[in-house]
Design a protein around this motif. Sequence first.
Motif, PDB file in Angstrom:
ATOM      1  N   CYS A  71       0.843  -1.198   0.000  1.00 27.50           N
ATOM      2  CA  CYS A  71       0.000   0.000   0.000  1.00 27.50           C
ATOM      3  C   CYS A  71       0.878   1.246   0.000  1.00 27.50           C
ATOM      4  N   PHE A  72       0.384   2.304  -0.650  1.00 23.97           N
ATOM      5  CA  PHE A  72       1.175   3.517  -0.814  1.00 23.97           C
ATOM      6  C   PHE A  72       0.357   4.737  -0.435  1.00 23.97           C
ATOM      7  N   ASP A  73       1.075   5.780  -0.008  1.00 29.81           N
ATOM      8  CA  ASP A  73       0.496   7.092   0.267  1.00 29.81           C
ATOM      9  C   ASP A  73       0.953   8.074  -0.795  1.00 29.81           C
ATOM     10  N   CYS A  74       0.111   9.050  -1.048  1.00 27.75           N
ATOM     11  CA  CYS A  74       0.460  10.082  -2.018  1.00 27.75           C
ATOM     12  C   CYS A  74       1.567  10.962  -1.447  1.00 27.75           C
ATOM     13  N   PRO A  75       2.660  11.179  -2.161  1.00 26.10           N
ATOM     14  CA  PRO A  75       3.736  12.034  -1.636  1.00 26.10           C
ATOM     15  C   PRO A  75       3.381  13.510  -1.641  1.00 26.10           C
ATOM     16  N   SER A  76       2.287  13.881  -2.317  1.00 23.34           N
ATOM     17  CA  SER A  76       1.905  15.276  -2.397  1.00 23.34           C
ATOM     18  C   SER A  76       0.947  15.679  -1.280  1.00 23.34           C
ATOM     19  N   CYS A  77      -0.094  14.853  -1.031  1.00 18.77           N
ATOM     20  CA  CYS A  77      -1.096  15.195  -0.019  1.00 18.77           C
ATOM     21  C   CYS A  77      -1.245  14.133   1.053  1.00 18.77           C
ATOM     22  N   CYS A  78      -0.434  13.043   0.988  1.00 24.37           N
ATOM     23  CA  CYS A  78      -0.444  11.960   1.977  1.00 24.37           C
ATOM     24  C   CYS A  78      -1.764  11.207   2.011  1.00 24.37           C
ATOM     25  N   HIS A  79      -2.557  11.287   0.955  1.00 26.55           N
ATOM     26  CA  HIS A  79      -3.780  10.497   0.842  1.00 26.55           C
ATOM     27  C   HIS A  79      -3.426   9.115   0.304  1.00 26.55           C
ATOM     28  N   THR A  80      -4.272   8.122   0.571  1.00 27.84           N
ATOM     29  CA  THR A  80      -4.003   6.759   0.115  1.00 27.84           C
ATOM     30  C   THR A  80      -4.123   6.679  -1.401  1.00 27.84           C
ATOM     31  N   LEU A  81      -3.115   6.098  -2.034  1.00 28.13           N
ATOM     32  CA  LEU A  81      -3.132   5.926  -3.483  1.00 28.13           C
ATOM     33  C   LEU A  81      -3.948   4.694  -3.853  1.00 28.13           C
ATOM     34  N   SER A  82      -4.662   4.805  -4.953  1.00 25.94           N
ATOM     35  CA  SER A  82      -5.450   3.698  -5.476  1.00 25.94           C
ATOM     36  C   SER A  82      -4.872   3.247  -6.810  1.00 25.94           C
ATOM     37  N   THR A  83      -5.095   1.995  -7.130  1.00 27.73           N
ATOM     38  CA  THR A  83      -4.588   1.418  -8.378  1.00 27.73           C
ATOM     39  C   THR A  83      -5.620   1.616  -9.477  1.00 27.73           C
ATOM     40  N   ARG A  84      -5.204   2.223 -10.572  1.00 27.66           N
ATOM     41  CA  ARG A  84      -6.077   2.467 -11.716  1.00 27.66           C
ATOM     42  C   ARG A  84      -5.632   1.619 -12.899  1.00 27.66           C
ATOM     43  N   GLU A 249      13.496  18.238  -3.282  1.00 30.18           N
ATOM     44  CA  GLU A 249      13.302  19.684  -3.340  1.00 30.18           C
ATOM     45  C   GLU A 249      12.305  20.093  -4.414  1.00 30.18           C
ATOM     46  N   LYS A 250      12.107  19.257  -5.422  1.00 29.13           N
ATOM     47  CA  LYS A 250      11.191  19.582  -6.511  1.00 29.13           C
ATOM     48  C   LYS A 250      10.035  18.597  -6.524  1.00 29.13           C
ATOM     49  N   SER A 251       8.887  19.058  -6.996  1.00 27.69           N
ATOM     50  CA  SER A 251       7.697  18.210  -7.050  1.00 27.69           C
ATOM     51  C   SER A 251       7.856  17.066  -8.043  1.00 27.69           C
ATOM     52  N   SER A 252       8.714  17.237  -9.004  1.00 27.85           N
ATOM     53  CA  SER A 252       8.927  16.171  -9.989  1.00 27.85           C
ATOM     54  C   SER A 252       9.719  15.004  -9.419  1.00 27.85           C
ATOM     55  N   ASP A 253      10.289  15.154  -8.219  1.00 27.25           N
ATOM     56  CA  ASP A 253      11.065  14.076  -7.600  1.00 27.25           C
ATOM     57  C   ASP A 253      10.290  13.342  -6.516  1.00 27.25           C
ATOM     58  N   LEU A 254       8.985  13.592  -6.403  1.00 25.94           N
ATOM     59  CA  LEU A 254       8.174  12.926  -5.390  1.00 25.94           C
ATOM     60  C   LEU A 254       7.833  11.517  -5.832  1.00 25.94           C
ATOM     61  N   TYR A 255       8.163  10.536  -4.982  1.00 24.68           N
ATOM     62  CA  TYR A 255       7.885   9.128  -5.258  1.00 24.68           C
ATOM     63  C   TYR A 255       6.824   8.624  -4.281  1.00 24.68           C
ATOM     64  N   PRO A 256       6.065   7.597  -4.660  1.00 28.99           N
ATOM     65  CA  PRO A 256       5.049   7.048  -3.741  1.00 28.99           C
ATOM     66  C   PRO A 256       5.683   6.580  -2.433  1.00 28.99           C
ATOM     67  N   LEU A 257       4.966   6.786  -1.340  1.00 25.11           N
ATOM     68  CA  LEU A 257       5.446   6.433  -0.008  1.00 25.11           C
ATOM     69  C   LEU A 257       4.715   5.197   0.486  1.00 25.11           C
ATOM     70  N   HIS A 258       5.475   4.254   0.995  1.00 22.95           N
ATOM     71  CA  HIS A 258       4.845   3.075   1.592  1.00 22.95           C
ATOM     72  C   HIS A 258       4.042   3.491   2.825  1.00 22.95           C
ATOM     73  N   LYS A 259       2.870   2.930   2.961  1.00 19.92           N
ATOM     74  CA  LYS A 259       1.957   3.339   4.030  1.00 19.92           C
ATOM     75  C   LYS A 259       2.475   2.877   5.379  1.00 19.92           C
ATOM     76  N   HIS A 260       2.338   3.733   6.376  1.00 23.66           N
ATOM     77  CA  HIS A 260       2.770   3.425   7.730  1.00 23.66           C
ATOM     78  C   HIS A 260       1.872   2.359   8.348  1.00 23.66           C
ATOM     79  N   ILE A 261       2.467   1.514   9.147  1.00 23.94           N
ATOM     80  CA  ILE A 261       1.727   0.476   9.857  1.00 23.94           C
ATOM     81  C   ILE A 261       1.161   1.053  11.156  1.00 23.94           C
ATOM     82  N   LEU A 262      -0.063   0.687  11.464  1.00 25.48           N
ATOM     83  CA  LEU A 262      -0.702   1.084  12.708  1.00 25.48           C
ATOM     84  C   LEU A 262      -0.656  -0.066  13.713  1.00 25.48           C
ATOM     85  N   VAL A 263      -0.889   0.252  14.962  1.00 26.03           N
ATOM     86  CA  VAL A 263      -0.845  -0.760  16.019  1.00 26.03           C
ATOM     87  C   VAL A 263      -2.144  -0.716  16.799  1.00 26.03           C
TER      88      VAL A 263
END
Length: 476
Positions: A71-84, A249-263
């Motif tokens: 699972c991944f988070d959006c690097p721009s707004c930290c919302h959950t990414l969906s598969t299209r 430093e630039k928006s073009s270098d933002l990569y998807p972030l793996h979602k943090h695990i909760l406890v």
Amino acid sequence: MAHLFQVDRVRLLCSCGVLKPITAIYFCRHCLKLRCGNCVSHEVDTLFCPNCLENMPSTEARLKKNRCANCFDCPSCCHTLSTRATSIQAPSPEDPSKTVARKVYYLACTSCRWTSRDVGLKDQTVATGGWAEQDNEHYKELQTLLEHYRSLAQREKLEKERKRFSHRKSSYFSMTDKYSLPSLIGRKSLSPLSPYSPKGDGSQTSELTPSEAVEEVEGLPADIFTEEVNLSSITSMEQRMASPEWQPEKSSDLYPLHKHILVKRSLRCRHCEHNLSKPEYNPSSVKFKIQLGAFYHVPEVRMVQQADLKWGVETSVQISLCNPTPHDMTLAFLPFVPEAHIAAQQKGEELGEGGSLNTSSLVRVVDIPVEKTDLTPTADVALPQGQLILTARDDTAEYDDQDANSSFNDDPQVVAWRRANKVGVNLLVTPQSGAKRAIVGFVLRYEYTNTVATATESRTVTLNIPVMVDVGPVSE
């Protein structure tokens, strides 16, 4: 009237000296004391991904840096990414001269419209992922530092154990009984990555090279003062801190972030080490195996009716008392003395007479420091005399047409109304001169029927709960 039911207006005094609302406090049925979040032990029960709800062992979560691999988070707004899914034209494997439609998948954010195609990530042929990971150029250096400090920690541990047993002479057989022979051989053969050996002769060598300060640093690019700044192409501080390994430093270098695990946390009393809250193992379940919230064991106090308060004028206000237990409860109001409660908590005692259960099963007792809390009332209150009886909680009572409250001989000046397991009580409040809000305090003495599994029968004990009530604003 919704403002009268705010839980923050009625707060209970925890055993550690902190005022908390009844929804943020626990009741230990073994210690018979209130416990807040500051005086309980927080333990990790289960680790899971909040998106796919997959359980993960602690060792695996440590290796994956507490992140989900799928699972991944959006690097721009930290919302959950969906598969299209989309279709592209690709050469046919049978005839390269022809093209066929082929389904591919990419990641997209439904909030800010960011996609994995913005950074040039290739589309995948399967929906499960397999996305390319971003390489960290400092990975080898970080791993060398981790190994270095891990060896230093192991060496310090061995030094502590050596000092612990150095004052007495132990035979070889006693050491082999305490530590196995392979363990002793492994510890002797340990060579930490440190420029100094445990003996201080400097025989061990280190692969680390110490950092040196330099006077000359790299200069800024020539066009930094002439190029026009485009704020939309520069990342914000939140976006950079979300990727601490790279900090783009630039928006073009933002990569998807793996979602943090909760406890899922389980709470344990520090005094007797019994569980106060323990959730279910299934991540999708919202139920609890153990939930000893004060809301289920302590009478609930609420503000129901209030009038205009003025300095030095006695005003009648109305509070309600609710019995959450399936047993009848006898209540009484006692005056609140702040100095006596602070002195009793510093000694670790309870005010008043009260019973206690057998504490033979205690493992250890941990002293909890008392925090400084403002316990000074700003209004005087005339408490009702005598005792009040609250009936047991009955979920079917609201459908019963019979008046079961006619058997109670209540004083109409004290008891305003009575419905099932609830009763309304009138209090006479006199705000002090200069007070902006009228805060009154009293001790609620009630009989609690303990039904713990270890007890052979139900035991009724008398408990005292200090209560602080914010009656409302005061005018001149």
